[in-house]
Design a protein around this motif. Structure first.
Motif, short mmCIF file in Angstrom:
data_model
loop_
_atom_site.label_atom_id
_atom_site.label_comp_id
_atom_site.label_asym_id
_atom_site.label_seq_id
_atom_site.Cartn_x
_atom_site.Cartn_y
_atom_site.Cartn_z
N THR A 100 0.82 -1.21 0.00
CA THR A 100 0.00 0.00 0.00
C THR A 100 0.86 1.27 0.00
N ILE A 101 2.17 1.13 0.03
CA ILE A 101 3.06 2.29 0.09
C ILE A 101 3.12 2.96 -1.28
N PRO A 102 2.88 4.26 -1.37
CA PRO A 102 2.95 4.95 -2.66
C PRO A 102 4.32 4.78 -3.31
N GLU A 103 4.35 4.78 -4.62
CA GLU A 103 5.60 4.63 -5.34
C GLU A 103 6.46 5.89 -5.20
N ASN A 104 7.74 5.67 -5.18
CA ASN A 104 8.73 6.74 -5.25
C ASN A 104 8.69 7.71 -4.06
N VAL A 105 8.29 7.22 -2.89
CA VAL A 105 8.39 8.06 -1.69
C VAL A 105 9.57 7.64 -0.82
N PHE A 106 10.02 6.41 -0.97
CA PHE A 106 11.22 5.90 -0.32
C PHE A 106 12.09 5.23 -1.38
N ASP A 107 13.37 5.12 -1.10
CA ASP A 107 14.26 4.41 -2.03
C ASP A 107 14.18 2.92 -1.83
N VAL A 108 14.03 2.50 -0.56
CA VAL A 108 14.06 1.07 -0.22
C VAL A 108 12.97 0.78 0.79
N LEU A 109 12.28 -0.35 0.59
CA LEU A 109 11.34 -0.87 1.58
C LEU A 109 11.98 -2.07 2.25
#
Length: 446
Positions: A100-109
Motif C-alpha cells: 500500500t506504500i505509494p511509489e517513489n516516496v522511499f528508495d528502499v522498503l
C-alpha cells in the motif's frame, strides 16, 4: 558511512499528554544501531523527543514507520532525498502493508526483521547494487535476535528506559491486530540474551514489551524461574488464557509481577467473536480477574469500541462492569482497521472504509462506518468512558482490595491519568527519567 535512524513523531490521542511521547525508547531502531555501529557512524533521532536535523547529509536514512506516522515519514523522506540521501523505510506498517506504500516516496522498503535485511542493504549500498525491496527471507530463530543498544539512549528524555522484549510477535491472529498479517512470526528469544538485557538496563523495575509475554507458556515458566533471584518488579502484556494457568500465576507473583496488560476488547461475546479473538471467552472474564487479583497482581484492561456487536449502550455497560470488577487501569481504543490486517480487508470489501488518511489511524478517530451506532456516537462514547473511568469518584470506587498494590494504583491513576498535565510539567522541569524513578519509589514505599 553515516547512517541516521529516525522515529517520526506520533499523534497524541485526546486523553494523552506529552508523557505518552516520552514513555519508552524505540527498541526497533536501537536494534539496528547494534547491527551497524561497529563499522559505521550512527545517529538516532526520535522526533517525539527532539527535532530532526536536516543540516547533515547521511549516506543512508532509516525511518521506522507505523500506520499513523506514514504521512510524516514521507515528508521526512522527501527532505532527505532532495539532499541525495538514500532513504530506507521499515517498521511494522511497512512489513504488514508494503503493497500500500505509494511509489517513489522511499528508495528502499525493508520488509520483516532488521536482522534479516539491514546487513544486506548496507552491503548492496556499498557495492552500488541497491534494490528497491528487501525481505527477511526466513523466520528468525531466537538466537538470531539482536539486543537493543541500551547504552545509546538519551535516558533523561524517557519515562521508562528499562524496557525489555522476550519475544517477537504473538501466536494468536486476531483480525484487528498486525499479527493477523502473514508477514509476522512468533518467536521467543534465548533466555540468556534476555537476562543480559535485564542487566544492561540497570534497573530492578522492568517493563516487558512483548505482544504476548506468555505466548509460549513452557518458555515463560522457565524464564520466570530464572529471574526469581533477581528480585525484579515487572509488568507485561499477556492473553487472558494466562489467568487459568495457576502455576503460571504463582510463578509470576513469586518473580515480582506487579501488573498484567490484557486485551479484554469487549464484554459482549458477539463483538469478540466478530474479530476471531479465539482465546477470549467473555463468560470467563470475571473468573480470570479474580484469579489474577487473588495473587495481588493489578490488571490493565484494554477495550476496543466500535466492534460490530457494539451499540451506544456498550459504553455504560462496560463502565459499570469495569467499576464492579475493580479493574485498576484501562486503555481504550476506537476500532481501527490497519491496512494489511484481516479486519481492513473485510471492511474494504464491504465498502466501510471512510478515509485513507493514515494519520487518523491511531485508534482515536473513526475511520470506518460502524454497524451499531453512528460515527459521532462512537467518538463521543470513546471520550465519555475515559473521563468516567478516571473521574475521582470512579478512581475511589475501583480501589483494589489488595493493600499491597494501592500505592501503585493511585500513583498511576492520579499522576499519569487524572493529573497527567501537571505531571508532564514536572517531567519537563526535572527529566522524564527522574519522575519515572520517583513514581516507582513512591509506589513501592507507600
Amino acid at each position: 558511512m553515516l547512517i541516521k535512524l529516525i522515529q517520526p513523531k506520533m499523534y497524541r490521542r485526546p486523553m494523552d499528554t506529552d508523557i505518552k511521547l516520552h514513555m519508552a525508547p524505540p527498541l526497533g531502531l536501537l536494534t539496528i544501531v547494534n547491527l551497524v555501529r561497529k563499522e559505521h557512524q550512527v545517529q538516532l533521532e526520535n522526533e517525539n523527543i527532539q527535532q530532526i536535523h536536516y543540516d547533515d547529509t547521511p549516506d543512508i536514512v532509516g525511518i521506522s514507520v507505523t500506520v499513523d506516522t506514514l504521512p510524516r515519514a514521507i515528508e521526512i523522506s522527501r527532505r532527505f532525498r532532495e539532499k541525495g540521501c538514500i532513504v530506507v523505510a521499515g517498521g511494522i506498517h511497512i512489513t504488514t502493508a508494503y503493497d500500500t506504500i505509494p511509489e517513489n516516496v522511499f528508495d528502499v522498503l525493508c520488509i520483516g526483521a532488521a536482522e534479516g535485511t539491514w546487513p544486506q542493504i548496507i552491503k548492496d549500498f556499498q557495492e552500488n547494487n541497491l534494490k528497491p525491496v528487501y525481505r527477511c527471507q526466513k523466520a528468525l530463530e531466537g538466537n538470531q535476535i539482536v539486543s537493543p543498544a541500551y547504552d545509546f539512549l538519551k535516558k533523561g528524555e524517557y519515562l521508562y528506559c528499562h524496557v525489555v522484549h522476550t519475544s517477537r510477535g504473538c501466536p494468536f491472529r486476531c483480525d484487528f491486530c498486525y499479527n493477523s498479517a502473514k508477514a509476522h512470526q512468533y518467536v521467543n528469544r534465548n533466555i540468556e540474551d534476555v537476562l543480559a538485557d535485564i542487566k544492561a538496563v540497570r534497573s530492578r523495575h522492568i517493563m516487558f514489551i512483548d505482544d504476548n509475554f506468555a505466548g509460549n507458556p513452557k518458555w515463560t515458566k522457565r524464564f520466570l524461574k530464572e529471574i526469581m533471584p533477581l528480585h525484579l518488579k515487572w509488568r507485561a502484556a499477556v492473553s487472558i488464557n494466562t489467568a487459568f494457568d495457576e502455576e503460571m500465576l504463582d510463578l509470576m507473583k513469586e518473580s515480582g509481577c506487579q501488573s498484567l496488560f490484557i486485551g479484554f476488547e469487549s464484554i459482549n461475546p458477539e463483538s469478540v467473536r466478530g474479530v476471531h479473538k479465539v482465546q477470549n471467552h467473555t463468560q470467563e472474564y470475571e473468573k480470570a480477574i479474580r484469579a489474577i487479583h487473588e495473587k495481588g497482581i493489578m490488571i490493565n484492561a484494554s477495550f476496543v469500541f466500535g466492534l460490530d456487536g457494539d451499540s451506544p449502550e456498550t459504553f455504560r455497560t462496560t463502565l459499570d462492569w469495569i467499576v464492579k470488577n475493580k479493574i485498576e487501569t484501562v486503555t481504550s481504543h476506537i476500532l481501527t482497521p490497519y491496512p494489511g490486517t484481516a479486519l481492513y480487508d473485510r471492511m474494504k470489501a464491504e465498502g466501510r472504509i471512510l478515509t485513507e488518511d493514515l494519520s487518523l489511524y491511531n485508534t482515536a478517530h473513526v475511520v470506518y462506518q460502524p454497524k451499531g451506532m453512528t460515527k459521532q456516537e462512537l467518538y463521543q462514547g470513546y471520550l465519555w468512558i475515559y473521563k468516567q473511568i478516571y473521574s475521582l469518584k470512579n478512581i475511589i470506587r475501583r480501589c483494589p482490595e489488595s493493600k499491597s498494590v494501592r500505592a501503585s494504583y493511585f500513583t498511576f491513576n492520579f499522576l499519569y491519568r487524572k493529573y497527567g498535565k501537571f505531571t508532564d510539567k514536572l517531567c519537563r522541569a526535572l527529566s522524564y527519567e527522574k519522575i519515572g524513578s520517583i513514581a516507582e519509589r513512591i509506589a513501592k514505599s507507600i
